[in-house]
Design an enzyme around this catalytic site. Structure first.
Site, PDB file in Angstrom:
ATOM      1  N   ASP A 252      69.220  27.494 -59.590  1.00 12.38           N
ATOM      2  CA  ASP A 252      68.399  28.084 -58.541  1.00 12.38           C
ATOM      3  C   ASP A 252      67.782  29.354 -59.132  1.00 12.38           C
ATOM      4  O   ASP A 252      68.148  29.759 -60.247  1.00 12.38           O
ATOM      5  CB  ASP A 252      69.286  28.396 -57.325  1.00 12.38           C
ATOM      6  CG  ASP A 252      68.510  29.007 -56.180  1.00 12.38           C
ATOM      7  OD1 ASP A 252      67.316  28.676 -56.010  1.00 12.38           O
ATOM      8  OD2 ASP A 252      69.081  29.847 -55.456  1.00 12.38           O
TER       9      ASP A 252
ATOM     10  N   ASP B  15      66.329  32.687 -56.960  1.00 10.32           N
ATOM     11  CA  ASP B  15      66.728  33.896 -56.218  1.00 10.32           C
ATOM     12  C   ASP B  15      68.229  33.922 -55.973  1.00 10.32           C
ATOM     13  O   ASP B  15      68.808  32.956 -55.478  1.00 10.32           O
ATOM     14  CB  ASP B  15      65.990  33.961 -54.880  1.00 10.32           C
ATOM     15  CG  ASP B  15      64.504  34.195 -55.046  1.00 10.32           C
ATOM     16  OD1 ASP B  15      64.091  35.347 -55.129  1.00 10.32           O
ATOM     17  OD2 ASP B  15      63.754  33.194 -55.120  1.00 10.32           O
TER      18      ASP B  15
ATOM     19  N   ASP C  68      73.082  29.695 -55.255  1.00 12.55           N
ATOM     20  CA  ASP C  68      73.756  30.599 -54.306  1.00 12.55           C
ATOM     21  C   ASP C  68      73.453  30.317 -52.848  1.00 12.55           C
ATOM     22  O   ASP C  68      74.130  30.840 -51.960  1.00 12.55           O
ATOM     23  CB  ASP C  68      73.340  32.048 -54.599  1.00 12.55           C
ATOM     24  CG  ASP C  68      71.929  32.347 -54.091  1.00 12.55           C
ATOM     25  OD1 ASP C  68      70.995  31.603 -54.479  1.00 12.55           O
ATOM     26  OD2 ASP C  68      71.768  33.287 -53.304  1.00 12.55           O
TER      27      ASP C  68
END
Length: 326
Positions: free
Chosen positions: A72, A74, A262
């Site tokens: 991922d 961000d 996350d």
């Protein structure tokens, strides 16, 4: 319009979600603002041990296998920041990612637009999957000068409607203090991290009102962000499977996938890897949370440490194999 979209998407082999109502979970405060509960986190780590501390155990499973890396952006490669336009990755992270991508097929699957993620990452040797995997591009060796040839875009028919929604959102919440509308091409993100707490509830209701009468779209939530996306059966898990297929690994038993993310949207990819039992889903979190991931990393600094260690491990493996051959 909805019938037209449904018909064409089904012809392409995808399906629309049949729920016409936008069923949102309750909105909670930003999890990052919660004070850490040391005891609860220690207990959580027993179920989701540190991927750094367990590195040797993880890589033991890679013996004789091809490692594929999925990330991922961000909150994983870059920290979560107040202004989403300033979610820059560090020079050290870029160097580590470049090294990992030299050694393993590496893909970044983000909710951001593909162009925005590439602008942040600035590397040409990785696969970019923007809009939660609705816009996938291979490294430029197979692309034309504009970088468009070979792009996989299963939601292309939704583009006119997405632009309509973007304009309506701009009209409804454009003047809301702190609100930021981000056009991610195949999804629209409404960031409210900088919106005063007393105004957040009203903003959410306005965004919901734009989507609720459009059954071909759905509203999801992330970390201080609302996202409008097409209601089709496609997520980061599907993007992961597509990338594995593109790489020629869809039916391979000698592949080990590592996925690090996350956000809630990464759980779909965690589920795919956990179901295949041919890799390791790793969640990035400094607080206890429900997750399908098997291992964890606390924050982007630990992601950096993991990537550096991964690159070093592969070089050591290559040296060992070379000595063994000699």
């Amino acid at each position: 319009m909805a019938k037209f979209l449904s018909r064409d998407i089904n012809l392409m082999g995808f399906q629309l979600s049949h729920s016409n109502k936008q069923k949102l979970k309750p909105f909670y405060d930003d999890p990052d603002s919660m004070l850490p509960d040391v005891e609860a986190y220690a207990s959580w780590l027993l179920k989701h041990p540190s991927a750094l501390n367990s590195f040797d155990c993880i890589m033991k499973e890679a013996k004789g296998k091809k490692v594929v890396v999925f990330l991922d952006y961000d909150g994983t490669l870059s920290p979560i920041v107040e202004d989403p336009d300033k979610a820059f990755m560090s020079t050290e992270m870029r160097a580590a990612l470049r090294e990992v991508a030299k050694q393993f097929p590496t893909s970044i699957i983000s909710g951001r637009s593909r162009g925005k993620v590439k602008e942040f990452v600035q590397l040409n040797n990785v696969y970019y999957a923007g809009s939660h995997g609705l816009d996938i591009m291979q490294p430029p060796k197979s692309c034309d000068k504009k970088g468009n040839e070979g792009a996989f875009q299963p939601a292309k028919l939704f583009l006119p409607a997405i632009q309509e929604i973007s304009m309506e959102l701009e009209h409804k919440i454009g003047e809301t203090q702190g609100a930021k509308i981000e056009d991610n091409m195949f999804c629209i993100s409404v960031h409210y991290r900088q919106v005063p707490p007393q105004d957040q509830g009203n903003l959410k209701e306005k965004v919901k009102s734009v989507v609720e009468n459009r059954p071909e779209f759905r509203l999801t939530e992330g970390k201080m962000v609302l996202e409008v996306r097409p209601s089709m059966e496609w997520n980061k898990g599907d993007a992961l499977n597509y990338l594995l297929h593109t790489l020629g690994f869809s039916n391979a038993n000698d592949v080990l996938s590592l996925y690090i993310g996350d956000d809630q949207t990464d759980e779909d990819a965690f589920k795919v890897i956990a179901g295949k039992r041919e890799g390791f889903p790793i969640v990035v979190s400094s607080i206890p949370k429900e997750t399908k991931a098997w291992y964890s990393l606390r924050d982007p600094s630990e992601v950096l440490a993991f990537l550096l260690r991964l690159a070093k491990w592969n070089k050591s493996r290559a040296s060992f194999l070379q000595l063994d051959y000699v």
